[in-house]
Design an enzyme around this catalytic site. Structure first.
Site, PDB file in Angstrom:
ATOM      1  N   GLU A   1      -5.106   3.777   5.896  1.00 42.04           N
ATOM      2  CA  GLU A   1      -4.973   3.352   4.627  1.00 42.04           C
ATOM      3  C   GLU A   1      -6.474   4.165   3.681  1.00 42.04           C
ATOM      4  O   GLU A   1      -6.104   4.563   2.586  1.00 42.04           O
ATOM      5  CB  GLU A   1      -5.862   2.067   4.077  1.00 42.04           C
ATOM      6  CG  GLU A   1      -5.180   1.462   2.828  1.00 42.04           C
ATOM      7  CD  GLU A   1      -5.774  -0.441   2.286  1.00 42.04           C
ATOM      8  OE1 GLU A   1      -5.953  -0.585   1.673  1.00 42.04           O
ATOM      9  OE2 GLU A   1      -5.335  -0.902   3.847  1.00 42.04           O
TER      10      GLU A   1
ATOM     11  N   SER B   1     -10.665  -0.220   2.599  1.00 42.94           N
ATOM     12  CA  SER B   1     -10.783  -0.816   4.322  1.00 42.94           C
ATOM     13  C   SER B   1      -9.744   0.763   5.264  1.00 42.94           C
ATOM     14  O   SER B   1      -9.584   1.005   4.033  1.00 42.94           O
ATOM     15  CB  SER B   1      -9.761  -1.477   3.893  1.00 42.94           C
ATOM     16  OG  SER B   1      -9.357  -2.851   3.245  1.00 42.94           O
TER      17      SER B   1
ATOM     18  N   ARG C   1       0.867  -1.435  -0.043  1.00 42.48           N
ATOM     19  CA  ARG C   1      -0.111  -0.047   0.143  1.00 42.48           C
ATOM     20  C   ARG C   1       1.144   1.044  -0.005  1.00 42.48           C
ATOM     21  O   ARG C   1       0.268   2.463   0.276  1.00 42.48           O
ATOM     22  CB  ARG C   1      -1.023  -0.386   0.917  1.00 42.48           C
ATOM     23  CG  ARG C   1      -2.068  -1.510   1.405  1.00 42.48           C
ATOM     24  CD  ARG C   1      -2.976  -1.157   0.256  1.00 42.48           C
ATOM     25  NE  ARG C   1      -4.188  -2.664   0.058  1.00 42.48           N
ATOM     26  CZ  ARG C   1      -3.702  -3.645  -0.718  1.00 42.48           C
ATOM     27  NH1 ARG C   1      -2.310  -3.881  -1.086  1.00 42.48           N
ATOM     28  NH2 ARG C   1      -4.055  -4.594  -0.466  1.00 42.48           N
TER      29      ARG C   1
END
Length: 299
Positions: free
Chosen positions: A291, A221, A172
C-alpha cells in the site's frame, strides 16, 4: 546542456539536488534531481506545458505513505504546499478542499460546519491529493463514498475534470490517469450537529492513537488487506511484529505499520517489506501487495 540547466521560468521555487527525506514521514531517502514548489495552479500548468516530455515527473504529497529510495528521484519532483493548494471551503453540505489540505483538516472543517460523513478522514494521515489517488479510507468508509468531483492538471499542462464515476474506484485503487496532478476535490456530506460529528472524530482519533504508532517515523499501512484476510495478522503470525531488520521493524503496536527505529535507510524499509512478503507467501500462499508507494532509485 542538460535539461536541468534549461528549466522553464516559474514564480514558485526550483531546488536542485534537494534532499527529500525531510519531506517524508519515514525520514529516509535521497535527493530529487529537481524539486519544484509551484506558486499556484497556473504556475504548475505553465511549467508542465514547457517542460520537455522526456523529463520524468513525480508528485510528492505530505510524504505519509511513501518510501523515497536512497538513490533519490530522477527528473522533477513536484510538491504542492501552502495556501494556494490547501484551502478548505464549505457551502451547504458540500466541502471543497485543495489537494494539499490534510485529510484530518478536511474532517475538522466539515464538522465545524455541521457536515457529517467525512469523519473518517480524521483517521487518515495524508492529504487530499493522495486520498484521491488511492481511494483512501479507514474504519469502513472510503473516499469514493463522499467524493463528488475533482480536477487536476495533466502532463501537458491542461486542466482535466473528473466526476466520481470517472475514477473507477476499487479498494485502494483508482483508474484515473496516473499523470494527473490533483488540484482540488469536492465532497458531499449530510447535515448533523457539529458536537455529534466532533464526538465521532474524537473517537476515531482516540482509537488511532491507541492502536497505531503515530508518534514514530512511520508510513501508515504497509500492505493492502488481501481479500478475506488482515495484513497485520499475516505479518504477526509470520513472527515479524517487533523483529528488527537493519534500522526498520514492524511496530510492536500494529503489525502492518513499519517504523524507522532511528537509523533506517530506505533499503532497510523496503527490504523488510519484501522479506515479509516472501515469508508470508511461503507460509500461506497469500500475496501481500504494497500500500506504501516506493519511488526513486536504489542507492
Amino acid at each position: 546542456m542538460s535539461w536541468r540547466d534549461a528549466l522553464p521560468a516559474v514564480r514558485g521555487r526550483l531546488l536542485r539536488d534537494e534532499p527529500l527525506a525531510p519531506f517524508t514521514w519515514f525520514r529516509v531517502g535521497g535527493a530529487a534531481d529537481v524539486l519544484f514548489l509551484p506558486a499556484d495552479a497556473e504556475d504548475l500548468a505553465a511549467f508542465l506545458k514547457a517542460l520537455p516530455r522526456e523529463v520524468p515527473v513525480t508528485v510528492l504529497g505530505v510524504g505519509s505513505n511513501v518510501i523515497v529510495r536512497d538513490g533519490g528521484v530522477e527528473g522533477v519532483v513536484i510538491r504542492l504546499a501552502g495556501r494556494a493548494f490547501g484551502q478548505i471551503a464549505v457551502e451547504g453540505t458540500r466541502v471543497t478542499a485543495g489537494a494539499a489540505a490534510l485529510d484530518a483538516a478536511v474532517a475538522r472543517a466539515a464538522a465545524k460546519a455541521g457536515v457529517a460523513g467525512l469523519e473518517f478522514y480524521a483517521g487518515i494521515p495524508g492529504s487530499v491529493g493522495g486520498a484521491l489517488t488511492m481511494n483512501a479510507g479507514c474504519y469502513g468508509s472510503e473516499t469514493k463514498d463522499v467524493l463528488v468531483s475533482a480536477w487536476g492538471i495533466d502532463r501537458t499542462g491542461a486542466r482535466r475534470d473528473f466526476a466520481l464515476a470517472d475514477f473507477g474506484y476499487a479498494y485502494r485503487h483508482s483508474q484515473a490517469p496516473a499523470d494527473i496532478i490533483w488540484i482540488e476535490a469536492t465532497y458531499e456530506g449530510r447535515p448533523d450537529a457539529p458536537d455529534a460529528i466532533q464526538g465521532r472524530i474524537e473517537a476515531i482519533t482516540a482509537r488511532r492513537e491507541q492502536s497505531q504508532p503515530i508518534r514514530e517515523k512511520t508510513g501508515g499501512s504497509t500492505f493492502k488487506n488481501p481479500e478475506g484476510h488482515s495484513s497485520w495478522r499475516l505479518v504477526d503470525e509470520a513472527g515479524w511484529r517487533g523483529k528488527p531488520f537493519g534500522g526498520a521493524m514492524f511496530s510492536p503496536l500494529h503489525a502492518n505499520f513499519m517504523i524507522n527505529t532511528g537509523e533506517a535507510t530506505a533499503a532497510d524499509l523496503e527490504g523488510l517489506g519484501e522479506a515479509v512478503r516472501a515469508d508470508v507467501k511461503a507460509r500461506t500462499g497469500i500475496d501481500l501487495h504494497w500500500e506504501i508507494k516506493r519511488i526513486g532509485r536504489p542507492a
